[in-house]
Design a protein around this motif. Sequence first.
Motif, PDB file in Angstrom:
ATOM      1  N   PHE A 194       0.847  -1.199   0.000  1.00  0.00           N
ATOM      2  CA  PHE A 194       0.000   0.000   0.000  1.00  0.00           C
ATOM      3  C   PHE A 194       0.881   1.247   0.000  1.00  0.00           C
ATOM      4  O   PHE A 194       1.887   1.293   0.714  1.00  0.00           O
ATOM      5  CB  PHE A 194      -0.867   0.037   1.266  1.00  0.00           C
TER       6      PHE A 194
ATOM      7  N   HIS B 168      -1.509  -1.431  -4.111  1.00  0.00           N
ATOM      8  CA  HIS B 168      -2.652  -0.543  -3.875  1.00  0.00           C
ATOM      9  C   HIS B 168      -2.094   0.876  -3.731  1.00  0.00           C
ATOM     10  O   HIS B 168      -1.480   1.186  -2.701  1.00  0.00           O
ATOM     11  CB  HIS B 168      -3.377  -0.915  -2.586  1.00  0.00           C
TER      12      HIS B 168
ATOM     13  N   TYR C  61      -3.624   4.703  -1.019  1.00  0.00           N
ATOM     14  CA  TYR C  61      -4.131   4.202   0.270  1.00  0.00           C
ATOM     15  C   TYR C  61      -3.205   4.716   1.376  1.00  0.00           C
ATOM     16  O   TYR C  61      -2.007   4.426   1.374  1.00  0.00           O
ATOM     17  CB  TYR C  61      -4.124   2.671   0.315  1.00  0.00           C
TER      18      TYR C  61
ATOM     19  N   VAL D 194      -8.825   5.303   1.821  1.00  0.00           N
ATOM     20  CA  VAL D 194      -8.709   5.312   0.355  1.00  0.00           C
ATOM     21  C   VAL D 194      -8.826   6.765  -0.075  1.00  0.00           C
ATOM     22  O   VAL D 194      -9.846   7.415   0.150  1.00  0.00           O
ATOM     23  CB  VAL D 194      -9.829   4.465  -0.304  1.00  0.00           C
TER      24      VAL D 194
END
Length: 414
Positions: free
Chosen positions: A36, A135, A138, A154
């Motif tokens: 992330f 990701h 994030y 998010v």
Amino acid sequence: MEEYTAQRRVCIVGAGLVGALASVYFAQRGWHVDVFDTRPDPRVSQDSAHNQQRSINLAISTRGITALKQVGLGLAEEVLQAAIPMHGRMIHGLTGHQSSQAYGVFGQCINSFERKRLNISLLDAAESFSNVTMHFGYTLRACDLDQGAAKFEVRATGQEYVVTVDLIVGADGAYSTCRRQLMRRTRMDYSQTYISHDYCELTIPARQNEHGEQEYAMDPNHLHIWPRHTFMMIALPNKDRTFTCTLFMPKEQFEAIATPESLLAFYQTHFPDAIALIGRDQLTHGFFANPRGALMSVKCTPYHYQDKMVILGDAAHCMVPFYGQGMNCGFEDIQVLFRILDELQVTTTVPPPGQAKAVDSQWHSQMQRALDCYTRTRHRDAVAICDLAMYNYIEMRSSVVSWQYLFRKKLEDG
Ligand code: FAD
């Protein structure tokens, strides 16, 4: 009967240089990896290097290359092929005189490499594994360490996203949220020191030779230094035949230079040869438009909580950049951690339901042993490198020329 193949899950916070390389190491061992990062994906984002508030290029040395070699995949070779070797320092005197100081008698060198390109190569390598998911956008907000849960915001929607994993790895840099979460659950010793100097990056453009070809304005196989005792400028070569200069100077001195005239007068006094190299317009534009960064050193221990979290890279030991070892040391962290995990044979397969309890508790205690061992062995070395980095600041801006300075002063004083 189908083979049971559930894998241990790791969540890596931060897809910077250290987080990206760590995800490759975890993926190779068979972990299920989720990475992330609060930033957009650097492979698709238009952010200029200056917007990223970090050096455009950096020096990769043996420490970092060894960690790259461990993963194979041609990563170390790719970096070395595209890097520019710097075999020594080139000291620029006040008169424009240059003197070379080799790093070693056997051709030893450090290598200049573009930061963004390195990050992209590492992310591509990580994503070539089917067990890695990235990701971007994030932001980690909090962790429930006992549950192994990491809570993200998010950025696009403002919604919360929670993952529950076997291990959380904090590679979220100098202002690490993971480190703050760790502080709440451990008796962490912690120190943070800002130095009085800020930094600003400037560019020496390529010049045209008589055949109309672009060439370097200075020798590209040196790290160039303009040491001026209480401040200094350095320059590292780039592949496009430019150099990225970094001016390190006390914050007050930066603030005292408020107009293009005072900037040019300052350069005329302290770095006269650099005016022609950078160009007057580029110099004034760069100095006033480019961001200025602060520099700090962070030391802390422990680096882990039980078997649930470990921090690596700048999150664990941010250092001033004068030894060129911040990223290199972060890469070595990963190598050391995996040497311990491999030695203790920490497996990555989750036991099938039914046999879970005994095997699972054995896994957790083995993982905790590994992380205890990691903090114990790594902390002493990381602190030593932070201290060397601080010491090298004096070395680079002053000691490299002390004898020349004293000699000139003696001549001037008669
Ligand atoms: P970072 O590169 O800071 O990456 C952290 C990542 O975590 C970022 O992508 C960030 O977006 C993400 N993140 C942060 N918070 C969150 C959150 N809450 N949620 C999700 N994601 C988050 N080192 C060298 O080895 N050689 C050099 O020549 C060198 N030169 C340098 C020159 C300068 C001017 C500076 C400032 C540093 C230099 N360094 C050098 C040091 C090097 O830049 C760092 O050590 C290195 O970038 C650390 O990598 P990292 O992955 O730990 O942290």
